[in-house]
Motif scaffolding. Structure first.
Motif, PDB file in Angstrom:
ATOM      1  N   GLY A 146     -18.640   6.227   4.592  1.00  0.00           N
ATOM      2  CA  GLY A 146     -17.909   5.258   5.672  1.00  0.00           C
ATOM      3  C   GLY A 146     -16.779   4.574   4.642  1.00  0.00           C
ATOM      4  N   HIS A 147     -15.685   4.325   5.815  1.00  0.00           N
ATOM      5  CA  HIS A 147     -14.098   3.489   6.126  1.00  0.00           C
ATOM      6  C   HIS A 147     -14.290   2.528   6.041  1.00  0.00           C
ATOM      7  CE1 HIS A 147     -13.124   6.886   4.203  1.00  0.00           C
ATOM      8  NE2 HIS A 147     -13.487   7.620   5.147  1.00  0.00           N
ATOM      9  N   VAL A 148     -13.329   1.104   5.482  1.00  0.00           N
ATOM     10  CA  VAL A 148     -13.077   0.212   5.903  1.00  0.00           C
ATOM     11  C   VAL A 148     -11.449  -0.234   5.685  1.00  0.00           C
ATOM     12  CG1 VAL A 148     -13.113  -2.612   5.614  1.00  0.00           C
ATOM     13  CG2 VAL A 148     -15.438  -1.101   5.190  1.00  0.00           C
ATOM     14  N   LEU A 149     -11.314  -0.460   6.896  1.00  0.00           N
ATOM     15  CA  LEU A 149      -9.589  -1.213   6.566  1.00  0.00           C
ATOM     16  C   LEU A 149      -9.178  -2.183   7.342  1.00  0.00           C
ATOM     17  CD1 LEU A 149     -10.070   2.056   7.839  1.00  0.00           C
ATOM     18  CD2 LEU A 149      -7.845   2.348   8.700  1.00  0.00           C
ATOM     19  N   VAL A 150      -8.068  -3.444   6.674  1.00  0.00           N
ATOM     20  CA  VAL A 150      -8.257  -4.590   6.425  1.00  0.00           C
ATOM     21  C   VAL A 150      -6.069  -4.291   6.387  1.00  0.00           C
ATOM     22  CG1 VAL A 150      -8.047  -6.652   5.592  1.00  0.00           C
ATOM     23  CG2 VAL A 150      -9.553  -5.537   5.740  1.00  0.00           C
ATOM     24  N   ALA A 151      -5.730  -4.475   7.813  1.00  0.00           N
ATOM     25  CA  ALA A 151      -4.357  -4.606   8.321  1.00  0.00           C
ATOM     26  C   ALA A 151      -3.695  -3.326   7.827  1.00  0.00           C
ATOM     27  CB  ALA A 151      -3.363  -5.607   7.039  1.00  0.00           C
ATOM     28  N   GLY A 152      -4.633  -2.199   8.080  1.00  0.00           N
ATOM     29  CA  GLY A 152      -4.264  -0.952   7.829  1.00  0.00           C
ATOM     30  C   GLY A 152      -4.341  -0.245   6.776  1.00  0.00           C
ATOM     31  N   THR A 153      -4.591  -0.714   6.175  1.00  0.00           N
ATOM     32  CA  THR A 153      -5.505  -0.503   4.373  1.00  0.00           C
ATOM     33  C   THR A 153      -6.630   0.063   4.002  1.00  0.00           C
ATOM     34  OG1 THR A 153      -3.328  -1.631   3.503  1.00  0.00           O
ATOM     35  CG2 THR A 153      -4.960  -0.718   2.158  1.00  0.00           C
ATOM     36  N   ASP A 154      -7.104   0.913   4.036  1.00  0.00           N
ATOM     37  CA  ASP A 154      -7.938   1.345   3.795  1.00  0.00           C
ATOM     38  C   ASP A 154      -8.572   1.007   2.343  1.00  0.00           C
ATOM     39  OD1 ASP A 154     -10.840   2.377   3.309  1.00  0.00           O
ATOM     40  OD2 ASP A 154     -10.532   4.960   3.843  1.00  0.00           O
ATOM     41  N   ILE A 155      -9.008  -0.053   2.453  1.00  0.00           N
ATOM     42  CA  ILE A 155      -9.574  -0.848   1.248  1.00  0.00           C
ATOM     43  C   ILE A 155     -11.065   0.174   0.368  1.00  0.00           C
ATOM     44  CG2 ILE A 155      -9.075  -3.274   2.013  1.00  0.00           C
ATOM     45  CD1 ILE A 155     -12.589  -4.208   2.493  1.00  0.00           C
TER      46      ILE A 155
ATOM     47  N   ARG B  45     -10.945   2.560  -0.529  1.00  0.00           N
ATOM     48  CA  ARG B  45     -10.287   3.172  -1.587  1.00  0.00           C
ATOM     49  C   ARG B  45      -9.193   2.941  -2.608  1.00  0.00           C
ATOM     50  NH1 ARG B  45      -9.713   8.798   0.448  1.00  0.00           N
ATOM     51  NH2 ARG B  45     -10.845   9.008   2.273  1.00  0.00           N
ATOM     52  N   LEU B  46      -9.244   1.256  -2.991  1.00  0.00           N
ATOM     53  CA  LEU B  46      -7.925   0.138  -3.442  1.00  0.00           C
ATOM     54  C   LEU B  46      -9.507   0.491  -4.877  1.00  0.00           C
ATOM     55  CD1 LEU B  46      -6.816  -2.268  -1.118  1.00  0.00           C
ATOM     56  CD2 LEU B  46      -5.606   0.330  -1.805  1.00  0.00           C
ATOM     57  N   GLY B  47      -7.721  -0.019  -6.105  1.00  0.00           N
ATOM     58  CA  GLY B  47      -8.602  -0.102  -6.914  1.00  0.00           C
ATOM     59  C   GLY B  47      -8.794  -1.975  -7.085  1.00  0.00           C
ATOM     60  N   ASP B  48      -9.341  -1.910  -8.257  1.00  0.00           N
ATOM     61  CA  ASP B  48      -9.663  -3.755  -8.364  1.00  0.00           C
ATOM     62  C   ASP B  48      -8.846  -4.292  -8.312  1.00  0.00           C
ATOM     63  OD1 ASP B  48     -11.601  -3.155  -8.273  1.00  0.00           O
ATOM     64  OD2 ASP B  48     -11.777  -2.893 -10.901  1.00  0.00           O
ATOM     65  N   ASN B  49      -7.050  -4.456  -8.923  1.00  0.00           N
ATOM     66  CA  ASN B  49      -5.715  -4.801  -8.578  1.00  0.00           C
ATOM     67  C   ASN B  49      -5.622  -4.637  -7.797  1.00  0.00           C
ATOM     68  OD1 ASN B  49      -6.153  -5.456 -11.322  1.00  0.00           O
ATOM     69  ND2 ASN B  49      -4.477  -3.923 -12.402  1.00  0.00           N
ATOM     70  N   LYS B  50      -5.140  -4.005  -7.030  1.00  0.00           N
ATOM     71  CA  LYS B  50      -4.667  -3.994  -5.553  1.00  0.00           C
ATOM     72  C   LYS B  50      -6.029  -4.146  -4.423  1.00  0.00           C
ATOM     73  CE  LYS B  50      -0.994  -1.363  -5.867  1.00  0.00           C
ATOM     74  NZ  LYS B  50      -0.109  -1.800  -5.557  1.00  0.00           N
ATOM     75  N   LEU B  51      -7.743  -4.155  -4.599  1.00  0.00           N
ATOM     76  CA  LEU B  51      -8.007  -5.084  -3.753  1.00  0.00           C
ATOM     77  C   LEU B  51      -7.606  -6.845  -3.667  1.00  0.00           C
ATOM     78  CD1 LEU B  51     -10.127  -4.838  -1.538  1.00  0.00           C
ATOM     79  CD2 LEU B  51     -11.699  -3.635  -3.809  1.00  0.00           C
ATOM     80  N   THR B  52      -7.466  -7.421  -5.479  1.00  0.00           N
ATOM     81  CA  THR B  52      -7.654  -8.511  -5.635  1.00  0.00           C
ATOM     82  C   THR B  52      -5.973  -8.651  -5.028  1.00  0.00           C
ATOM     83  OG1 THR B  52      -9.022  -8.574  -7.623  1.00  0.00           O
ATOM     84  CG2 THR B  52      -7.266 -10.249  -6.969  1.00  0.00           C
ATOM     85  N   GLU B  53      -5.784  -8.098  -4.774  1.00  0.00           N
ATOM     86  CA  GLU B  53      -4.098  -8.713  -4.186  1.00  0.00           C
ATOM     87  C   GLU B  53      -4.297  -8.867  -2.853  1.00  0.00           C
ATOM     88  OE1 GLU B  53       0.422  -6.674  -4.090  1.00  0.00           O
ATOM     89  OE2 GLU B  53      -0.811  -6.211  -5.596  1.00  0.00           O
ATOM     90  N   LEU B  54      -4.459  -7.878  -1.964  1.00  0.00           N
ATOM     91  CA  LEU B  54      -5.303  -7.631  -1.092  1.00  0.00           C
ATOM     92  C   LEU B  54      -5.664  -8.765   0.017  1.00  0.00           C
ATOM     93  CD1 LEU B  54      -5.118  -4.575   1.632  1.00  0.00           C
ATOM     94  CD2 LEU B  54      -7.421  -6.591   1.949  1.00  0.00           C
ATOM     95  N   ARG B  55      -6.556  -8.950  -1.287  1.00  0.00           N
ATOM     96  CA  ARG B  55      -7.806 -10.731  -0.197  1.00  0.00           C
ATOM     97  C   ARG B  55      -7.563 -11.295  -0.691  1.00  0.00           C
ATOM     98  NH1 ARG B  55     -12.115  -8.014  -3.491  1.00  0.00           N
ATOM     99  NH2 ARG B  55     -11.226  -8.846  -4.843  1.00  0.00           N
ATOM    100  N   ARG B  56      -5.857 -11.781  -1.774  1.00  0.00           N
ATOM    101  CA  ARG B  56      -5.375 -12.322  -2.104  1.00  0.00           C
ATOM    102  C   ARG B  56      -4.300 -13.411  -0.700  1.00  0.00           C
ATOM    103  NH1 ARG B  56      -3.554 -12.350  -6.979  1.00  0.00           N
ATOM    104  NH2 ARG B  56      -1.702 -11.619  -6.563  1.00  0.00           N
ATOM    105  N   ARG B  57      -3.949 -12.209  -0.366  1.00  0.00           N
ATOM    106  CA  ARG B  57      -2.376 -12.828   0.298  1.00  0.00           C
ATOM    107  C   ARG B  57      -2.880 -12.138   2.415  1.00  0.00           C
ATOM    108  NH1 ARG B  57       2.373  -9.402  -2.533  1.00  0.00           N
ATOM    109  NH2 ARG B  57       2.713 -10.579  -3.352  1.00  0.00           N
TER     110      ARG B  57
END
Length: 251
Positions: free
Chosen positions: A68-77, A79-91
């Motif tokens: 399945g898929h989880v999207l946050v603010a239009g971004t499929d999380i 599919r994100l790598g750790d660095n991008k995921l950390t940045e999205l969570r932070r913001r």
């Protein structure tokens, strides 16, 4: 902070399953789909082991999905790598968990503004005024220079709530946010969470077993055995208690 179309869900879970274990596989989530809309306060309820905490963790990017898929603010999380995921969570995301997760070497105010520090910026004048309002509402003004070890559990929880709300992230996850608070402070916190949704457009997702806490939410999503079994609009604590009791009897 990235703004999203107000008509679009701020978070979307689409046909998500989460399984643990090898030979003895445990299905914590089973084909779950759920939209979290902007400015909505959602309570997630269910018996112990129903999958409500797992659902919150995969929505917040703290746990991976099996399918399945989880999207946050239009971004499929998913599919994100750790660095991008950390940045999205932070913001985009604020957290209020039972373990507080305060930095022991920082005082109360430094803990509250930590998300700004991690994002490499200082609070704006509007954000500073909001933080001051949070500090006063949560009764932290006299504790502003104290460190976590000098605070009670309830006071530490209030600091964690102020930190989560302070940067006004689009999405806030709260895991039993009133569990360590007395009833009066708990009501104040729930009123504040409801106001963050209705007045400031933040989306609140709260996992709780407490019908009184859930009664502050705009909608209540009920889980059982890893599946969403019902969803209701704003309900009284008595109505929620009755439904939870009927779920337990049917289990």
């Amino acid at each position: 902070m990235v703004m999203t179309n107000s008509l679009e869900p701020i978070a979307r879970v689409h046909r998500v399953s989460k399984k643990y274990g090898g030979a003895g596989v445990v299905s914590a989530l089973d084909d779950v789909s759920l939209d979290i809309r902007p400015g909505e306060f959602t309570a997630i309820m269910g018996p112990s082991g129903s999958g409500k905490s797992t659902l919150m963790h995969v929505m917040a990017g703290l746990d991976s999905v099996t399918s399945g898929h989880v999207l946050v603010a239009g971004t499929d999380i998913t599919r994100l790598g750790d660095n991008k995921l950390t940045e999205l969570r932070r913001r985009q995301i604020g957290f209020v968990f039972q373990s507080f997760n305060l930095v022991p070497t920082l005082d109360v105010m430094s803990n509250i503004v930590l998300p700004f520090e991690l994002d490499g910026r200082s609070p704006s004048s509007e954000e500073t005024a909001w933080i001051d309002q949070l500090v006063d509402t949560l009764g932290l003004r006299e504790r502003i220079a104290h460190r976590p070890h000098q605070l009670s559990g309830g006071q530490q929880q209030r600091v964690a709530i102020a930190r989560a709300l302070g940067a006004r992230p689009h999405l806030i996850f709260a895991d039993e946010p009133t569990g360590n608070l007395d009833s009066r402070t708990g009501r104040e916190v729930l009123t504040l969470l409801a106001a963050a949704a209705s007045e400031y457009g933040q989306s609140i997702v709260m996992v709780t077993h407490d019908p009184v806490a859930a009664s502050y939410a705009d909608r209540i999503v009920f889980l059982a055995d890893g599946r969403i079994v019902d969803e209701r609009g704003r309900s009284s604590a008595h109505q929620i208690s009755g439904y939870m009791l009927s779920m337990e009897r049917a289990a």
